[in-house]
Design a protein around this motif. Structure first.
Motif, mmCIF file in Angstrom:
data_model
loop_
_atom_site.group_PDB
_atom_site.id
_atom_site.type_symbol
_atom_site.label_atom_id
_atom_site.label_comp_id
_atom_site.label_asym_id
_atom_site.label_seq_id
_atom_site.Cartn_x
_atom_site.Cartn_y
_atom_site.Cartn_z
ATOM 1 N N SER A 174 0.848 -1.181 0.000
ATOM 2 C CA SER A 174 0.000 0.000 0.000
ATOM 3 C C SER A 174 0.889 1.238 0.000
ATOM 4 O O SER A 174 2.111 1.145 0.158
ATOM 5 N N ARG A 175 0.272 2.393 -0.150
ATOM 6 C CA ARG A 175 1.010 3.653 -0.055
ATOM 7 C C ARG A 175 1.458 3.889 1.386
ATOM 8 O O ARG A 175 2.488 4.509 1.619
ATOM 9 N N HIS A 176 0.667 3.396 2.345
ATOM 10 C CA HIS A 176 0.934 3.644 3.761
ATOM 11 C C HIS A 176 0.873 2.348 4.555
ATOM 12 O O HIS A 176 0.135 1.423 4.216
ATOM 13 N N ARG A 177 1.604 2.301 5.659
ATOM 14 C CA ARG A 177 1.784 1.073 6.432
ATOM 15 C C ARG A 177 0.509 0.522 7.057
ATOM 16 O O ARG A 177 0.309 -0.687 7.089
ATOM 17 N N ARG A 178 -0.355 1.375 7.576
ATOM 18 C CA ARG A 178 -1.524 0.879 8.301
ATOM 19 C C ARG A 178 -2.390 -0.013 7.411
ATOM 20 O O ARG A 178 -2.817 -1.082 7.820
ATOM 21 N N ALA A 179 -2.648 0.425 6.201
ATOM 22 C CA ALA A 179 -3.472 -0.375 5.286
ATOM 23 C C ALA A 179 -2.805 -1.717 4.988
ATOM 24 O O ALA A 179 -3.471 -2.752 4.961
ATOM 25 N N ALA A 180 -1.485 -1.701 4.793
ATOM 26 C CA ALA A 180 -0.770 -2.952 4.496
ATOM 27 C C ALA A 180 -0.810 -3.901 5.691
ATOM 28 O O ALA A 180 -1.074 -5.096 5.534
ATOM 29 N N PHE A 181 -0.561 -3.366 6.899
ATOM 30 C CA PHE A 181 -0.615 -4.209 8.096
ATOM 31 C C PHE A 181 -2.005 -4.807 8.290
ATOM 32 O O PHE A 181 -2.158 -6.011 8.523
ATOM 33 N N GLU A 182 -3.026 -3.965 8.220
ATOM 34 C CA GLU A 182 -4.390 -4.440 8.491
ATOM 35 C C GLU A 182 -4.866 -5.438 7.444
ATOM 36 O O GLU A 182 -5.499 -6.439 7.782
ATOM 37 N N ALA A 183 -4.581 -5.184 6.186
ATOM 38 C CA ALA A 183 -5.001 -6.109 5.134
ATOM 39 C C ALA A 183 -4.310 -7.466 5.286
ATOM 40 O O ALA A 183 -4.943 -8.515 5.139
ATOM 41 N N ALA A 184 -3.018 -7.455 5.604
ATOM 42 C CA ALA A 184 -2.289 -8.719 5.798
ATOM 43 C C ALA A 184 -2.859 -9.486 6.987
ATOM 44 O O ALA A 184 -3.062 -10.704 6.916
ATOM 45 N N GLU A 185 -3.141 -8.777 8.064
ATOM 46 C CA GLU A 185 -3.692 -9.429 9.251
ATOM 47 C C GLU A 185 -5.097 -9.980 8.986
ATOM 48 O O GLU A 185 -5.427 -11.093 9.397
ATOM 49 N N PHE A 186 -5.908 -9.214 8.280
ATOM 50 C CA PHE A 186 -7.259 -9.650 7.903
ATOM 51 C C PHE A 186 -7.199 -10.953 7.105
ATOM 52 O O PHE A 186 -7.913 -11.922 7.400
ATOM 53 N N LEU A 187 -6.343 -10.986 6.101
ATOM 54 C CA LEU A 187 -6.246 -12.166 5.250
ATOM 55 C C LEU A 187 -5.694 -13.365 6.032
ATOM 56 O O LEU A 187 -6.200 -14.489 5.901
ATOM 57 N N MET A 188 -4.706 -13.143 6.893
ATOM 58 C CA MET A 188 -4.167 -14.252 7.688
ATOM 59 C C MET A 188 -5.200 -14.771 8.681
ATOM 60 O O MET A 188 -5.303 -15.986 8.898
ATOM 61 N N ASP A 189 -5.971 -13.882 9.291
ATOM 62 C CA ASP A 189 -7.017 -14.345 10.216
ATOM 63 C C ASP A 189 -8.010 -15.237 9.486
ATOM 64 O O ASP A 189 -8.443 -16.265 10.008
ATOM 65 N N TYR A 190 -8.347 -14.874 8.256
ATOM 66 C CA TYR A 190 -9.238 -15.718 7.449
ATOM 67 C C TYR A 190 -8.571 -17.075 7.159
ATOM 68 O O TYR A 190 -9.195 -18.130 7.319
ATOM 69 N N LEU A 191 -7.319 -17.034 6.716
ATOM 70 C CA LEU A 191 -6.632 -18.275 6.358
ATOM 71 C C LEU A 191 -6.527 -19.221 7.550
ATOM 72 O O LEU A 191 -6.617 -20.444 7.390
ATOM 73 N N LYS A 192 -6.350 -18.687 8.750
ATOM 74 C CA LYS A 192 -6.234 -19.520 9.948
ATOM 75 C C LYS A 192 -7.572 -20.111 10.397
ATOM 76 O O LYS A 192 -7.594 -21.146 11.059
ATOM 77 N N THR A 193 -8.676 -19.474 10.059
ATOM 78 C CA THR A 193 -9.953 -19.895 10.645
ATOM 79 C C THR A 193 -10.962 -20.459 9.654
ATOM 80 O O THR A 193 -11.734 -21.342 10.015
ATOM 81 N N ARG A 194 -10.989 -19.944 8.432
ATOM 82 C CA ARG A 194 -12.087 -20.336 7.544
ATOM 83 C C ARG A 194 -11.651 -20.852 6.174
ATOM 84 O O ARG A 194 -12.496 -21.305 5.408
ATOM 85 N N ALA A 195 -10.393 -20.749 5.842
ATOM 86 C CA ALA A 195 -9.963 -21.230 4.525
ATOM 87 C C ALA A 195 -10.145 -22.740 4.451
ATOM 88 O O ALA A 195 -9.942 -23.445 5.441
#
Length: 151
Positions: free
Chosen positions: A99-120
């Protein structure tokens, strides 16, 4: 921006994936990577077996990655998940968010990993050091709690 989703047996190269995502790009100000590895669980684990439904796993991860792209201003998103027999120390999953800025990159990565750990749609079974095959690994309650914050 279309996320890159790959389900593969072979290992991946984190640095090569970041290079491919950022090559000739000047609009990216932050890259967040997460690589999940197979633990040996105190020496009791010989390998972790990962299974999935081909086609369904890619579609489901793609759907959630598209949701991440809608929620955050991303310039790139990569999700790679391996299947097959993975030995301790081996890489299992990679998420790269740009992303252009860190917060969006951190949150998006965490969102996707939380999904992969629980519902993938992946199933994990332990192959133990004593030669026996353990049961299928259940989801952990703390992973479910982490994922619930995105609802």
């Amino acid at each position: 921006m279309t996320p890159v989703i790959r389900i593969q047996r072979e290992d991946f190269d984190l640095n090569a994936e970041v290079e491919a995502l950022t090559r000739d790009r000047t609009d990216i100000g932050a890259i967040v990577t997460f690589a999940g590895l197979c633990r040996d669980e105190g020496g009791k684990l010989a390998a972790l077996e990962l299974e999935h439904y081909p086609g369904m796993a890619e579609a489901e991860i793609g759907r959630v990655a598209a949701e991440a792209v809608e929620r955050w201003p991303l310039n790139g998103l990569v999700a790679i998940h391996r299947y097959g027999l993975i030995r301790p120390g081996g890489q299992i999953v990679l998420v790269v968010a740009a992303s252009r800025h860190r917060r969006a990159a951190f949150e998006a990565a965490e969102f996707l990993m939380d999904y992969l750990k629980t519902r993938a749609p992946f199933w994990k079974r332990e192959h133990l050091s004593d030669g026996t095959i353990g049961g299928w690994v259940e989801a952990r309650a703390d992973d479910d709690t982490a994922a619930a914050r995105w609802n």
